[in-house]
Design a protein around this motif. Structure first.
Motif, PDB file in Angstrom:
ATOM      1  N   GLU A 196       0.229   1.768   2.553  1.00  0.00           N
ATOM      2  CA  GLU A 196      -0.293   2.549   3.673  1.00  0.00           C
ATOM      3  C   GLU A 196       0.139   1.909   4.981  1.00  0.00           C
ATOM      4  OE1 GLU A 196      -4.523   2.334   3.582  1.00  0.00           O
ATOM      5  OE2 GLU A 196      -4.575   0.147   3.766  1.00  0.00           O
ATOM      6  N   ASP A 211      -1.384   0.292   8.262  1.00  0.00           N
ATOM      7  CA  ASP A 211      -2.633  -0.322   8.711  1.00  0.00           C
ATOM      8  C   ASP A 211      -2.783  -0.143  10.216  1.00  0.00           C
ATOM      9  OD1 ASP A 211      -5.003  -1.644   8.382  1.00  0.00           O
ATOM     10  OD2 ASP A 211      -4.112  -3.646   8.554  1.00  0.00           O
ATOM     11  N   ASP A 212      -4.051  -0.130  10.709  1.00  0.00           N
ATOM     12  CA  ASP A 212      -4.353   0.141  12.127  1.00  0.00           C
ATOM     13  C   ASP A 212      -3.754   1.476  12.556  1.00  0.00           C
ATOM     14  OD1 ASP A 212      -5.698  -2.268  12.318  1.00  0.00           O
ATOM     15  OD2 ASP A 212      -3.914  -3.366  12.950  1.00  0.00           O
ATOM     16  N   ASP A 213      -4.013   2.473  11.750  1.00  0.00           N
ATOM     17  CA  ASP A 213      -3.401   3.792  11.941  1.00  0.00           C
ATOM     18  C   ASP A 213      -4.197   4.595  12.973  1.00  0.00           C
ATOM     19  OD1 ASP A 213      -1.966   6.102  11.726  1.00  0.00           O
ATOM     20  OD2 ASP A 213      -2.798   6.684   9.778  1.00  0.00           O
ATOM     21  N   ASN A 238      -0.736   8.192   8.361  1.00  0.00           N
ATOM     22  CA  ASN A 238      -0.852   8.350   6.910  1.00  0.00           C
ATOM     23  C   ASN A 238      -0.999   9.807   6.502  1.00  0.00           C
ATOM     24  OD1 ASN A 238      -0.731   5.564   6.012  1.00  0.00           O
ATOM     25  ND2 ASN A 238      -2.729   5.279   6.977  1.00  0.00           N
ATOM     26  N   LYS A 247       1.044  -1.750  11.244  1.00  0.00           N
ATOM     27  CA  LYS A 247       1.691  -2.538  10.208  1.00  0.00           C
ATOM     28  C   LYS A 247       1.856  -1.720   8.936  1.00  0.00           C
ATOM     29  CE  LYS A 247       1.642  -6.037  12.993  1.00  0.00           C
ATOM     30  NZ  LYS A 247       2.889  -6.456  13.684  1.00  0.00           N
ATOM     31  N   LYS A 249       1.975  -1.768   4.974  1.00  0.00           N
ATOM     32  CA  LYS A 249       1.454  -2.583   3.866  1.00  0.00           C
ATOM     33  C   LYS A 249       2.104  -2.146   2.550  1.00  0.00           C
ATOM     34  CE  LYS A 249      -2.933  -4.392   5.478  1.00  0.00           C
ATOM     35  NZ  LYS A 249      -4.332  -4.685   5.104  1.00  0.00           N
ATOM     36  N   ASP A 254     -10.306  -6.867   2.661  1.00  0.00           N
ATOM     37  CA  ASP A 254      -8.943  -6.357   2.834  1.00  0.00           C
ATOM     38  C   ASP A 254      -7.916  -7.465   2.620  1.00  0.00           C
ATOM     39  OD1 ASP A 254      -9.856  -3.798   3.394  1.00  0.00           O
ATOM     40  OD2 ASP A 254     -10.018  -4.200   5.553  1.00  0.00           O
ATOM     41  N   ASP A 283      -5.019  -7.800  -0.309  1.00  0.00           N
ATOM     42  CA  ASP A 283      -3.594  -8.063  -0.047  1.00  0.00           C
ATOM     43  C   ASP A 283      -3.091  -9.204  -0.938  1.00  0.00           C
ATOM     44  OD1 ASP A 283      -3.611  -6.111   1.858  1.00  0.00           O
ATOM     45  OD2 ASP A 283      -3.912  -7.486   3.547  1.00  0.00           O
TER      46      ASP A 283
END
Length: 403
Positions: free
Chosen positions: A70, A72-74, A79, A360, A362, A395, A399
């Motif tokens: 995905e 991140d910090d969307d 997405n 970012k 992922k 989270d 990861d």
């Protein structure tokens, strides 16, 4: 910057597409080597032509481990755009094509319900002028459809704020509010010498595969003589009855009478060639290919006697893991550029590229953590969080675990 024009890009694609199609033939195991042999005729080689999938294994070994998770910090709801474009197929197709041809291209167009449509185009069907700073194109060209002879029937020329579709000589321009061409390259391992990247199918890899194929072809021909060794007879009279060759080869009992003087011919057999040198030659080619591609001999079919543990497998694939991590970094930049332009097209607003730098990409872990590794990692996380409260959140733990 002065534009090169569509004719320049057409000529550039014609000059580069042949090499890309060669790589795809190697991946599909359809390429036929044209090397001549000094001992085996072309007709005989055609009957024993070898096929190997080592180049295919080299690409798939990384492509299957690169799993996009995905953004991140969307904050721009990126997405959602990719979820509407069949992400299970989209990312795998773009990554696989880039690993084979050194790069692939994403064609962004207006879709239904305001969600942009994303289409993967192979490197032999698209090209452009690359901006080495941003990784985006200043202008691009793509063949969207070809006729039965392979000639372009529908083409597209991409510019900032405009996309032109050429359908059998008819030009139709579509204006948009995106400050870059809607054709984004996804590049594998770019550098200053090769800005459009490098293929996973290298010249050294193709050489070792061709070397192994020649060894297999020679071993197949030698196996015929190994199964039915050549025989000879000494002292046979010239007027003796001739034998059928096949009967002399497969008969379990042969009768040879004495002549009038009581003498008889001597039957013998030529020494057959050993198959061991060919196996050693094949293993030597596999070792060279494994070193070039970051694989192990187990990956190429030479199974070791002792089964390896999970940690031993990871240790033996350390080179492959480093290559996969490098590919993740390269593809992250390309997919983030796709997200940037798709958001501009969806919102009909020319965003600045630096606004997307905090987002970012992922990925799932290249190697999944087994049960023993999860236990050790869990103990370490508990101890660290006891010493420094809330140092790892869920989270960050995900990861590390990759699940």
């Amino acid at each position: 910057m002065e534009k090169k024009g569509i004719e320049y890009l057409r000529n550039k694609l014609r000059a580069r597409s042949g090499r890309v199609r060669h790589k795809f033939k190697q991946y599909d195991m359809k390429y036929i080597d044209n090397d001549r042999s000094i001992t085996i005729s072309d007709e005989l080689r055609a009957n024993y032509r070898a096929v190997l999938g080592w180049c295919t294994k080299s690409v798939d070994s990384i492509a299957d481990r690169l799993v996009f998770r995905e953004f991140d910090d969307d904050v721009y709801e990126i997405n959602q755009i990719f979820q509407m474009n069949n992400p299970d197929v989209f990312f795998d197709s773009a990554i696989l094509s880039a690993l084979i041809g050194s790069c692939s291209f994403i064609y962004i167009s207006e879709g239904v319900e305001g969600i942009p449509r994303l289409q993967v185009i192979e490197a032999d069907k698209a090209t452009g002028v690359l901006d080495p700073i941003t990784g985006l194109l200043t202008e691009g060209y793509a063949v969207l459809k070809s006729d039965e002879r392979g000639n372009p029937s529908i083409e597209a020329y991409f510019e900032p704020f405009r996309t032109t579709i050429i359908n059998q000589g008819i030009y139709q321009a579509f204006n948009h509010n995106v400050p870059y061409p809607l054709l984004v390259p996804i590049i594998h391992r770019p550098d200053a010498v090769r800005p459009f990247g490098r293929s996973r199918i290298t010249r050294a890899g193709m050489y070792y595969q061709k070397y192994a194929k020649r060894a297999l072809e020679r071993s197949d021909v030698t196996a015929e003589f190994y199964s039915f060794p050549q025989k000879y007879i000494l002292g046979m009279e010239t007027d003796a009855e001739k034998w059928d060759t096949w009967k002399a080869t497969v008969s379990s009992m042969l009768r040879i009478d004495k002549d009038s003087d009581g003498g008889h011919p001597v039957v013998g057999q030529f020494t057959t060639s050993s198959m061991s040198p060919f196996m050693e030659q094949l293993r030597m080619a596999a070792a060279g290919f494994a070193g070039e591609s970051g694989l192990t001999l187990d990956d190429l079919g030479f199974v070791s006697d002792n089964p390896s543990s999970s940690e031993a497998i990871k240790a033996s694939h350390e080179t492959l893991r480093i290559m996969a991590k490098k590919a993740q970094r390269c593809f992250s930049s390309g997919f983030l550029n796709v997200a940037f332009l798709a958001c501009c097209l969806r919102d009909d607003y020319p965003y600045y590229r630096h606004e997307f730098t905090k987002i970012k990409v992922k990925w799932e872990n290249v190697f999944e953590v087994d049960a023993s590794g999860m236990g050790l990692l869990g103990d370490a996380i508990v101890k660290i969080n006891q010493a420094i409260p809330d140092y790892f959140d869920k989270d960050e733990v995900r990861d590390m675990l990759g699940r």
